[in-house]
Enzyme design. Structure first.
Site, mmCIF file in Angstrom:
data_model
loop_
_atom_site.group_PDB
_atom_site.id
_atom_site.type_symbol
_atom_site.label_atom_id
_atom_site.label_comp_id
_atom_site.label_asym_id
_atom_site.label_seq_id
_atom_site.Cartn_x
_atom_site.Cartn_y
_atom_site.Cartn_z
ATOM 1 C CB CYS A 28 -0.938 -0.019 1.207
ATOM 2 S SG CYS A 28 -0.086 0.006 2.789
ATOM 3 C CG HIS A 560 -19.350 3.159 -15.465
ATOM 4 N ND1 HIS A 560 -18.991 2.206 -14.538
ATOM 5 C CD2 HIS A 560 -20.553 2.765 -15.966
ATOM 6 C CE1 HIS A 560 -19.920 1.279 -14.496
ATOM 7 N NE2 HIS A 560 -20.884 1.588 -15.351
#
Length: 623
Positions: A28, A560
């Site tokens: 991460c 989207h």
């Protein structure tokens, strides 16, 4: 001196027990995340001394090494080169880590995943129930007023219909249709069934197939009894439902799927639930109650100690409401001087869970954890422990165990000093209204709560993930300024913060092939969508997962959010504008919850498509 990334990766690898001991690897912003096959082969002490590693801890089955922003990605690349592993996402590592977790830990994780989203409902109800119950006992006249009846109804709603709330949440966690889950939950407390809290009064039995016996079991027998207050049978039933639904979706022809799958799923699930899952659980209840009655009669407080420890476990199983049968029997028994000696045991157990939960609330740095733990602990002090147990203590495991220890010691003390109550139905602070010795009862609560509080403060450590996630949420979020699509008539500014990826890397074949027009994907770092130019909203979707815009120069863009997120039916999305609204570049127009999207099993990649791209001679993309 700059860190030698290669050497750091080599040193890390040398202490992990070999390549075969690494199931998956990802990173991460700050940490290298590893799913380890056998943690006993890992030398954590040595890892802590590796140059470049700032900390090592294990969380949710993952081995996490804190390396730092801007550095971890470089060490990760070298790590992949050394080990020959392929890059994985954080979700891949989570899945691999979960697969390596022990069965008890997986069960606890599932309970936490189901209960965390419904915490606001049960925390609010738990607090109000405790307050209303205490007022009703302290001021008898108040319990006969319309205000009391109204407040009692409001307070009890979440618990009266808890199976429905749990069923919906469980369906989401187990990957099923949440509305089918709701039907299963509703059926288990249907008005045709005897209320589960009144089981001691008796109930009818339905025989679907006559009286065909298989040993002591009657085939198709259904006890006409609801499952109010239960958790485990609801979760088992919904888990079964999700497996049936998944199998049917794969095998039923698409044109028949809409009709056959829901009908078959609900019918088969409820038939299995009421004929097998439910009766098995009822049998378990009978044995638990018999064992509890026998235990509390054992001398020297041993039985009380055992029950003080395991009482919270029976709360998790939904068995604690059945203890009223034991309490009523004790009050009617001259052997126990018509005293309810069960109440001090339950009070000790509940107040210990209060102490453990309070310790989490005080020690936690995460504002979200603190905001849940503090009110949940107050609810537990008033005798309603479900918010504390399900939302905090079981979720973190160690506080739950510390609470069990505190409850055990407090219950043994209560047995030694002969504590008892003149009624049943109240524990914790409201228990002062029925206890035979208030001063000694105060000592019992102090022992239970203090032991649990001190032990939890000593052994529980907060997950750094929670703190890091919260810090990210608190950081000021600004709109991106770099354009991702350029045309001769204008440009499309990146609408979402995050990493831009090529259209070919979008995990959806239609968008990847750019069938709707040239586009890019963005791996979002936060859940905010900004207008990519000055213009107008030309289309919004009822599910809020996508929005269409037209710039003042005529550029038409579809944004989207996620792949297949239309299936989420708007959950986790909020549209801040409507069709026809004028927008300016950088204006926030949509928000979404990345965690909810990923928990639902969908990709959170945001897709930006220039839908009228064929109208332009030149269309250049950032990547």
């Amino acid at each position: 001196m700059a860190l030698n990334y290669r050497k750091c990766a080599e040193d890390i690898y040398s202490h992990l027990g070999g390549k075969e001991n690494i199931a998956s690897a990802a990173h991460c912003a700050t940490r290298l995340r590893l799913a380890i096959v056998d943690s006993s082969k890992v030398d954590e002490k040595a890892l802590e001394n590796v140059e470049g590693v700032k900390g090592v801890f294990t969380s949710n089955g993952q081995l996490q090494l804190i390396i730092g922003t801007g550095t971890v990605n470089k060490v990760y690349d070298e790590f992949l080169s050394i080990t020959g592993l392929t890059a994985a996402s954080k979700d891949d590592v989570k899945a691999a880590a979960a697969a390596n977790m022990s069965l008890p830990k997986r069960l606890v994780k599932s309970l936490g995943d189901v209960f965390v989203p419904i915490l606001p409902a049960i925390v609010a109800s738990g607090l109000l129930m405790g307050i209303v119950e205490a007022l009703g006992k302290a001021v008898p006249g108040f319990s006969k007023t319309d205000w009391y009846l109204f407040l009692d109804m409001v307070a009890n709603t979440a618990f009266a219909y808890l199976p429905v709330i749990v069923a919906i949440s469980a369906a989401r966690v187990f990957g099923g249709n949440i509305f089918l889950g709701a039907v299963v939950g509703l059926a288990m407390i249907h008005s045709s069934l005897k209320n589960g809290w009144s089981a001691a009064e008796g109930y009818n039995v339905w025989y679907l197939f006559g009286h065909i016996k298989i040993g002591n079991y009657t085939l198709g027998q259904i006890n006409v009894l609801g499952y109010q207050g239960h958790v485990i049978p609801i979760m088992i039933a919904v888990w079964v439902m999700c497996r049936i639904e998944s199998w049917l979706h794969k095998h039923v022809p698409e044109m028949l799927d809409l009709f056959i799958t829901p009908l078959t799923t609900v019918f088969v699930t409820l038939l299995l639930t009421f004929t097998i899952i439910g009766p098995l659980f009822s049998t378990a209840e009978t044995y638990v109650l018999a064992a509890a009655r026998w235990l509390i009669t054992i001398g020297y407080g041993i039985g009380a100690l055992v029950m003080g420890a395991i009482y919270p476990v029976t709360v998790v199983m939904g068995l604690h409401h059945m203890y009223n049968v034991i309490e009523a029997g004790l009050l009617a028994s001259k052997e126990f001087n018509n005293l309810n000696i069960w109440m001090p045991i339950a009070s000790a157990a509940n107040f210990a869970q209060f102490g453990a939960c309070l310790a989490v609330g005080i020690k936690a740095k995460s504002k979200r954890t603190k905001a849940i733990a503090i009110p949940s602990s107050i609810s537990a002090a008033l005798g309603i422990t479900e918010p504390a147990i399900f939302g905090v203590n079981m979720r973190f495991t160690k506080p739950f165990i510390c609470g069990m220890i505190g409850g055990a010691v407090g219950a043994m003390f209560g047995s030694w000093v002969g504590l008892g109550a003149g009624a049943y139905g109240v524990t914790g602070i409201p228990g002062y209204l029925t206890i035979n010795n208030p001063i000694t009862y105060t000592i019992l609560l102090a022992i239970s709560g203090t032991i649990a509080f001190v032990l939890t403060s000593m052994v529980w450590k907060e997950n750094p993930d929670d703190i890091e996630r919260e810090k990210k949420l608190e950081m000021p979020i600004t709109a991106p300024i770099e354009a991702v699509i350029h045309t001769e008539d204008g440009e499309v500014i990146q609408p979402v913060n995050g990493e831009v990826i090529t259209a070919g890397d979008i995990p959806d074949p239609m968008f990847a092939a750019e069938n709707m027009g040239p586009g890019v994907g963005i791996k979002p770092s936060d859940g905010n969508v900004f207008a990519p130019f000055e213009g107008e909203v030309i289309m919004t979707f009822p599910t809020f997962h996508a929005i269409g815009l037209r710039s003042t120069n005529g550029l038409e863009v579809l944004i989207h959010v996620g792949v297949d997120t239309v299936n989420m039916q708007g959950e986790g999305f909020e549209c801040l504008v409507k069709q026809g609204d004028k927008v300016t570049a950088g204006q926030k127009i949509l928000t979404f919850d990345i965690d909810k999207i990923e928990e639902a099993g969908y990709s959170s990649v945001v897709i930006v498509v220039l839908t009228n791209g064929a109208s332009y001679k030149t269309v250049n993309k950032l990547i």
